[in-house]
Design an enzyme around this catalytic site. Structure first.
Site, mmCIF file in Angstrom:
data_model
loop_
_atom_site.group_PDB
_atom_site.id
_atom_site.type_symbol
_atom_site.label_atom_id
_atom_site.label_comp_id
_atom_site.label_asym_id
_atom_site.label_seq_id
_atom_site.Cartn_x
_atom_site.Cartn_y
_atom_site.Cartn_z
ATOM 1 N N ARG A 268 0.819 -1.215 0.000
ATOM 2 C CA ARG A 268 0.000 0.000 0.000
ATOM 3 C C ARG A 268 0.850 1.260 0.000
ATOM 4 O O ARG A 268 0.334 2.365 -0.152
ATOM 5 C CB ARG A 268 -0.955 -0.019 1.194
ATOM 6 C CG ARG A 268 -1.985 -1.115 1.051
ATOM 7 C CD ARG A 268 -2.791 -1.327 2.299
ATOM 8 N NE ARG A 268 -3.502 -2.598 2.203
ATOM 9 C CZ ARG A 268 -4.639 -2.848 2.794
ATOM 10 N NH1 ARG A 268 -5.217 -1.935 3.548
ATOM 11 N NH2 ARG A 268 -5.205 -4.017 2.661
ATOM 12 N N GLU B 271 13.616 -8.554 -4.435
ATOM 13 C CA GLU B 271 13.734 -7.813 -5.693
ATOM 14 C C GLU B 271 12.722 -6.666 -5.615
ATOM 15 O O GLU B 271 11.587 -6.798 -6.044
ATOM 16 C CB GLU B 271 13.405 -8.730 -6.873
ATOM 17 C CG GLU B 271 14.194 -10.018 -6.880
ATOM 18 C CD GLU B 271 13.464 -11.163 -7.547
ATOM 19 O OE1 GLU B 271 12.247 -11.065 -7.828
ATOM 20 O OE2 GLU B 271 14.120 -12.185 -7.791
ATOM 21 N N TYR C 274 16.672 -28.763 -3.910
ATOM 22 C CA TYR C 274 17.596 -27.700 -4.326
ATOM 23 C C TYR C 274 19.007 -27.971 -3.822
ATOM 24 O O TYR C 274 19.986 -27.709 -4.508
ATOM 25 C CB TYR C 274 17.072 -26.359 -3.794
ATOM 26 C CG TYR C 274 17.655 -25.145 -4.465
ATOM 27 C CD1 TYR C 274 17.139 -24.695 -5.673
ATOM 28 C CD2 TYR C 274 18.700 -24.445 -3.882
ATOM 29 C CE1 TYR C 274 17.663 -23.564 -6.296
ATOM 30 C CE2 TYR C 274 19.226 -23.310 -4.487
ATOM 31 C CZ TYR C 274 18.700 -22.876 -5.699
ATOM 32 O OH TYR C 274 19.224 -21.772 -6.307
#
Length: 184
Positions: free
Chosen positions: A106, A129, A162
């Site tokens: 917001r 990011e 991973y």
């Protein structure tokens, strides 16, 4: 897949293989997510360059944020990479997603462009990011709750987590820029 509740997250942190540290459950635990905080490592891609060459390492195309006070201003259309305070160890039976908090959204701040997946078996710091979509700068503070992570229990353990692959970002510390050049 099942979303972990606050009870499940606390149990996993206390007795399971999930590790998020440092963490203050009283402040950060939400009904079905865990808030994470903005770290002090922030870097910008140098916009003075004419272009970014994806075949070249970014180390000569970035500059680190220098805190002159206890905050920094994210200017309109700026794109920065920022670390989180927390470091993660995601076991091979969980998967997580990074999302922005609505209070931050917001203010016009996007927390991730597309890198919202935290794979099972991932160990390391999360890199945000961040982009300012407003027409005015927004002041941000290290340590503020900036994003949230939702954890999912998978139906079975990952066969190829991973941690078992040769991954560019496993065990990353602080801000790690794109390593796409290693694939080309």
């Amino acid at each position: 897949m099942t979303v972990l509740s606050d009870t499940d997250i606390a149990r996993e942190l206390a007795y399971g293989e999930l590790d998020v540290s440092p963490v203050d459950l009283e402040e950060q635990l939400q009904p079905n997510s865990l808030d994470i905080r903005l770290g002090e490592d922030i870097s910008f891609i140098d916009v003075r360059n004419d272009f970014i060459d994806s075949k070249q390492p970014l180390d000569k195309q970035i500059y680190e944020m220098d805190y002159s006070s206890d905050s920094f201003k994210l200017y309109p259309d700026d794109f920065v990479l920022a670390s989180t305070v927390e470091s993660f160890i995601i076991p091979d039976y969980l998967y997580a997603e990074l999302n922005g908090r609505s209070s931050i959204a917001r203010l016009g701040i996007e927390i991730h462009s597309t890198g919202g997946v935290i794979d099972s078996g991932f160990n390391g710091d999360i890199v945000l990011e961040m982009t300012n979509n407003l027409c005015k700068p927004v002041k941000l503070y290290p340590g503020m709750r900036i994003a949230q992570v939702i954890f999912y229990r998978m139906e079975s353990r990952a066969n190829n987590p991973y941690s078992e692959k040769d991954n560019k970002y496993q065990n990353q510390e602080g801000v790690v820029h794109s390593r796409i050049n290693e694939e080309l």
